[in-house]
Design an enzyme around this catalytic site. Structure first.
Site, PDB file in Angstrom:
ATOM      1  CE  LYS A 217      89.416  -4.866 -29.146  1.00  0.00           C
ATOM      2  NZ  LYS A 217      88.821  -3.862 -28.254  1.00  0.00           N
TER       3      LYS A 217
ATOM      4  CD  GLU B 257      83.553 -11.310 -13.517  1.00  0.00           C
ATOM      5  OE1 GLU B 257      83.287 -11.298 -14.718  1.00  0.00           O
ATOM      6  OE2 GLU B 257      84.711 -11.269 -13.074  1.00  0.00           O
TER       7      GLU B 257
ATOM      8  CD  GLU C  57      95.306 -14.437 -16.954  1.00  0.00           C
ATOM      9  OE1 GLU C  57      94.514 -14.614 -16.014  1.00  0.00           O
ATOM     10  OE2 GLU C  57      96.409 -14.979 -17.013  1.00  0.00           O
TER      11      GLU C  57
ATOM     12  CB  CYS D 249      89.389 -10.360 -12.962  1.00  0.00           C
ATOM     13  SG  CYS D 249      91.129  -9.996 -12.667  1.00  0.00           S
TER      14      CYS D 249
END
Ligand code: NAD
Length: 487
Positions: free
Chosen positions: A185, A392, A259, A293
């Protein structure tokens, strides 16, 4: 700045979902509208997969796993299909890279690099069987047997938008190599490059049911995670979503690899000339508009070198070409979505309110009145407890944090919920390696920075769980069984 391509790009629209190897009518007429982050125009539509579509795809994957040929083939036989997929991806390379640039806004160079990574992953996965023992003889004090590594079953892979063909390949290539069947997905942002990947998978002619690809939103993803016929979830995305997914997996002890996010530090030692550090380290923070990331977004510097470092980064950020990413000379494009831009601008306000010094950037680049652009932004006088040093941002925002000793530099790097990537710059090789060993992170580079996707990749702490890439990634799609022989 002159764009070398037309201002509006049309992308192919799709009206079917790729389920079990064929294009199937979706269960509803809901669509995902693909909007250009460059021009804000509607580029294409694709079906928005719903839980009923996921049920179909999982049923096909379950049947293919339980009764089909795929898990029963030898690893060498499966590897031939992976080579074919690599070839089919290569045939569509330019179309995928162009679609990714159009729908996510990645500069052409970054788009090509991401898709090259995808090719590398298919190539690497097709040779895994040559360096991995799926079976081995074992003997112990009072017995003997065989250790057999078997495919884990039906794998659900859920991925974000910031490099989807590469991120998907890092998951599905080893999952297929292991003998698993897969339901993938992708995120609703930027699904067209993924539909092209589905076309490549179709052309490779995998057995029925082995793979499905259905773009959809969060609820569709959650339905897939909760599905009792899914044996393993391999997720890439935010730490917030990862936390939720892990808790759902906990309810039925489903296998999971995560992750997640990062806030990686680049440590500059006292002994190295800045010529050897920049401009590379500056781009490690703002490349792909910071939507990576593993981006290096905290630059940790000796206090007495702070001004020198800040001036250097300022000059680079102010001279970098920001604009239409379809223009080959542009280094930094827009953010992928309006909500992403709003989030980044909010963080810039947070930084100012926290007392950090905005050195450069902070707003919309001059002359770019349309699109989700944010200037490369630098903060100095940052302390590591500030939100802009801890959270982040996922935008082109870099902070500089001073230190007074190497111990303090390591402590700053480690004072983070994250631990995904990192970099150390030092002339003294022993010092550089000792720092690299002390930073609690999944990958760290010395005197440079890169994400290595054909070796174990993954995070410490809240950057994730498990590793992808190479045999470590393959292992995450296998269960281990001991067969004991009584005589
Ligand atoms: P996100 O977590 O919001 O979404 C990622 C994917 O998960 C999307 O497909 C989304 O639809 C789906 N999703 C979201 N919530 C879900 C839920 N509760 N259940 C099931 N599926 C769900 O992330 P994003 O904003 O799209 O992507 C950016 C994030 O991804 C950043 O935090 C970035 O660091 C991270 N990321 C990590 C890596 C890595 O390898 N560690 C690589 C790329 C991006």
């Amino acid at each position: 700045m002159t764009a070398t391509v037309p201002a509006s790009t049309t992308l192919k629209s799709y009206d079917k979902l790729f389920i079990g190897g064929t294009w199937v009518e979706p269960s509803s007429d809901k669509v995902i509208e693909v909007v250009s982050p460059i021009t804000e125009e509607l580029l294409a539509t694709v079906p928005d997969a719903q839980p009923a579509d996921i049920d179909k795809a999982v049923a096909a994957a379950r049947k293919a796993f339980d009764d089909g040929p795929w898990p029963r083939m030898t690893a060498e036989e499966r590897a031939k299909y992976l080579v074919r997929i690599q070839q089919e991806v290569e045939k569509r390379f330019d179309a995928m890279a162009a679609a990714f640039t159009a729908e996510i806004g990645a500069p052409a160079g970054a788009s090509v690099a991401f898709h090259n990574n995808a090719l590398k992953m298919w190539g690497d996965a097709s040779t895994l069987h040559e360096r991995f023992e799926f079976e081995e003889e074992r003997s112990w004090a009072d017995g003997h047997g065989k250790l057999v590594r078997e495919p884990i079953g039906v794998v659900a892979t859920i991925i974000p938008w910031n490099g989807p063909v590469a991120t998907a390949s890092l998951k599905i290539a080893p999952a297929l190599a292991a003998g698993c069947t897969v339901v993938l997905k992708p995120a609703p942002e930027g699904p067209v490059s993924m539909m092209l990947l589905a076309e490549a998978l179709e052309a490779a002619g995998l057995p029925e049911g082995v793979i499905s690809l259905l773009p959809g939103g969060r609820e569709t993803g959650e339905h897939l995670v909760r599905h009792k016929d899914v044996d393993k979830i391999s997720f890439t995305g935010s730490t917030a979503a990862g936390r939720k997914i892990m808790s759902l997996c906990g309810e039925r002890i489903a296998r999971v690899t995560l992750e997640l996010g990062g806030k990686s530090a680049g440590i500059i030692a006292d002994d190295i000339s800045l010529d050897k550090v920049f401009p590379a380290l500056a781009f490690a923070g703002i490349g792909h508009s910071g939507q990576v990331c593993a981006a290096i977004t905290r630059i940790v510097v000796p206090r007495h070198r702070q001004d020198e470092v800040v001036d250097t980064i300022k000059t680079i950020f102010e001279s970098v070409s920001v604009g239409d990413p379809r223009d080959d000379s542009v280094a930094i494009g827009p953010l992928a979505a309006e909500r992403q831009r709003t989030r980044v601008l909010d963080y810039i306000e947070v930084g100012k309110a926290e007392g950090a010094r905005l050195v450069t950037g902070g707003g919309r680049p001059a002359g770019l009145n349309k699109g989700w652009y944010v200037e490369p932004t630098l903060f100095a006088d940052v302390t590591n407890d500030m939100r802009i040093a801890q959270e982040e941002i996922f935008g082109p925002v870099v902070v500089v944090i001073p230190f007074d000793s190497i111990d303090e530099a390591v402590a700053i790097a480690n004072d983070s919920d994250y631990g995904l990537s990192g970099a150390v710059y030092a002339e003294d090789a022993a010092l550089a390696e000792s720092i690299a060993r002390r930073v609690r992170t999944g990958q760290i580079s010395i005197n440079g920075w890169d994400m290595c996707v054909t070796q174990p990749f993954g995070g410490y702490k809240q950057s994730g769980l498990g590793r992808e890439g190479n045999v470590e990634g393959l292992s995450s799609f296998l269960e281990t069984k001991l067969i004991q022989f009584a005589d």
